[in-house]
Design an enzyme around this catalytic site. Structure first.
Site, PDB file in Angstrom:
ATOM      1  N   HIS A 190       8.780  -6.512   6.104  1.00  0.00           N
ATOM      2  CA  HIS A 190       7.558  -7.267   6.430  1.00  0.00           C
ATOM      3  C   HIS A 190       7.805  -8.775   6.346  1.00  0.00           C
ATOM      4  O   HIS A 190       8.721  -9.217   5.631  1.00  0.00           O
ATOM      5  CB  HIS A 190       6.441  -6.928   5.431  1.00  0.00           C
ATOM      6  CG  HIS A 190       5.846  -5.558   5.598  1.00  0.00           C
ATOM      7  ND1 HIS A 190       5.651  -4.693   4.546  1.00  0.00           N
ATOM      8  CD2 HIS A 190       5.371  -4.918   6.704  1.00  0.00           C
ATOM      9  CE1 HIS A 190       5.090  -3.569   4.992  1.00  0.00           C
ATOM     10  NE2 HIS A 190       4.918  -3.685   6.299  1.00  0.00           N
ATOM     11  N   CYS A 277       2.069  -6.102  -2.030  1.00  0.00           N
ATOM     12  CA  CYS A 277       1.732  -4.821  -1.364  1.00  0.00           C
ATOM     13  C   CYS A 277       0.654  -4.029  -2.087  1.00  0.00           C
ATOM     14  O   CYS A 277      -0.036  -3.225  -1.472  1.00  0.00           O
ATOM     15  CB  CYS A 277       2.945  -3.904  -1.309  1.00  0.00           C
ATOM     16  SG  CYS A 277       4.355  -4.576  -0.476  1.00  0.00           S
TER      17      CYS A 277
HETATM   18  N1  GLY Z   1       7.607   2.110   1.675  1.00  0.00           N
HETATM   19  C1  GLY Z   1       6.749   1.129   2.178  1.00  0.00           C
HETATM   20  C2  GLY Z   1       6.546   1.274   3.626  1.00  0.00           C
HETATM   21  O1  GLY Z   1       7.459   1.710   4.293  1.00  0.00           O
HETATM   22  O2  GLY Z   1       5.522   0.991   4.159  1.00  0.00           O
END
Ligand code: GLY
Length: 293
Positions: A190, A277
Site C-alpha cells: 500500500h 491498518c
Molecule cells: N494481509 C493484508 C492484506 O493483504 O490486505
C-alpha cells in the site's frame, strides 16, 4: 499510562489547505472515534503479496491488538467495535474498508476480492457520523492507499487500487474541497507501507517504494535503510504511534521533535500490515455555533 500531549511540528504547508468555507458551514471537530475489529481466528490465512508466509501466533496477535486498542483509549479515542468477521482473515485491517474525512465517509471496494465482504454493514455504522458514499465496480481502492495531508488526498496506484477507484474517490471528495493526487507505488502493498504523514509538513518515507515527486512540497524524513517497513506511523491526538521494532527510525522521528509512542505490532506485521491498518480514526463533529453535547 499516557501523559499530557503537546502540539507537534510547524504549521501545515499553506498550498495543501483548500478552504471549504464558501461551500459548507464550518464544522468543529470534537472527540476522536476509531473503527476497529478484533483479530480473526483465521488471521494466519491472510492475504500476502510481498511477504513470505510465517507462522502467526494468534494469541500474541490478539494481545498486541488489545494493547493497540488500549493506547487509543488512553489517548481519548472512542472505539467503535465492528462485529467479528471470522471468515475474513484480514478483517482486523479495517483501514482498507473506508476513507473518512470530516465531511464524508467513503466505503471502499477493496482490491482483494476475498476482502470485499468486510465492508458489509458499514453504511449503518457510519451513517450516524457522516454522509456515506460507496464505491462501485470496476473501481477498487484500499484505504491503506489513501493518505490525507490536510485537504490533499494522495492515493497509491497499487495492486489493490486502480484508476477507476481513484476517479471515484475524487468524484466523491472533490465537492468538499479535496484534491486527489495519484502516486505510483511499486514493491510494497500500500501507499501507507511506503509513507505516512507525521504532521508539521513532514512525510516519513521509504523512497525505494514510491516516487517522492508528488510530495515535493513536504519535508521528507527517510526511514533508516535497515528498517524498510518503518514508514508507517499513526498520528493520534498529537502523538505518533510507532512500531517498537524500528528503533533507528524512531530515533530519527524523535529528533525531529515528534512525540513518539511505541506500540508492539510485530506479530500482526507478519500478516503484511502496519499500525495505520488496524483503525480508521475520525473526528466526531458538531456544526460551529452549537454547544458541545
Ligand atoms: N494481509 C493484508 C492484506 O493483504 O490486505
Amino acid at each position: 499510562a499516557i501523559t499530557a500531549t503537546a502540539p507537534i511540528g510547524p504549521p501545515h504547508p499553506r498550498h495543501l489547505l483548500t478552504s471549504t468555507s464558501k461551500m459548507r458551514p464550518p464544522i468543529i471537530p470534537t472527540a476522536l472515534k476509531a473503527l476497529v475489529r478484533d483479530v480473526s481466528p483465521s488471521l494466519a490465512q491472510c492475504n500476502l503479496t510481498f511477504l513470505r508466509r510465517e507462522p502467526i501466533d494468534i494469541g500474541l496477535a490478539r494481545l498486541q491488538h488489545s494493547g493497540y486498542k488500549q493506547v487509543l483509549r488512553e489517548l481519548g479515542v472512542g472505539l467503535i467495535e465492528l462485529p467479528n468477521a471470522e471468515d475474513f482473515p484480514d478483517g482486523v485491517f479495517v483501514e482498507d474498508a473506508a476513507v473518512i474525512v470530516d465531511e464524508a465517509a467513503v466505503i471502499t471496494r477493496p482490491g482483494a476480492e476475498n476482502r470485499r465482504g468486510e465492508t458489509k454493514g458499514l453504511e449503518k455504522v457510519l451513517a450516524p457520523h457522516r454522509p456515506v458514499h460507496r464505491m462501485k465496480a470496476p473501481g477498487t481502492l484500499d484505504g491503506g492507499d489513501a493518505l490525507r495531508v490536510e485537504k490533499t488526498i494522495f492515493v497509491g496506484r497499487t495492486r489493490r487500487t486502480n484508476g477507476a477507484g481513484i476517479a471515484q474517490l475524487k468524484a466523491f471528495l472533490s465537492p468538499y474541497g479535496y484534491r486527489v493526487a495519484a502516486v505510483e507505488v511499486a514493491g510494497c502493498l500500500h501507499l501507507k507501507s511506503a509513507c505516512t504523514y507525521l504532521g508539521g509538513g513532514t512525510l516519513l518515507v521509504n523512497g525505494s517504494w514510491i516516487d517522492p515527486a508528488p510530495f515535493r512540497s513536504l519535508k521528507l524524513l527517510k526511514v533508516d535503510p535497515a528498517e524498510p517497513f518503518a514508514a508507517n506511523a499513526l498520528q493520534v491526538a498529537g502523538r505518533l504511534l510507532f512500531p517498537s521494532c524500528f528503533p533507528m527510525t524512531r530515533d530519527k522521528i524523535a529528533k525531529g521533535g515528534f512525540q513518539v509512542l511505541e506500540v508492539d505490532n510485530s506479530e500482526l506485521m507478519k500478516a503484511e500490515s502496519a499500525l495505520t491498518c488496524m483503525s480508521v480514526i475520525f473526528s466526531q463533529l458538531r456544526p460551529a455555533g452549537l454547544d458541545a453535547p
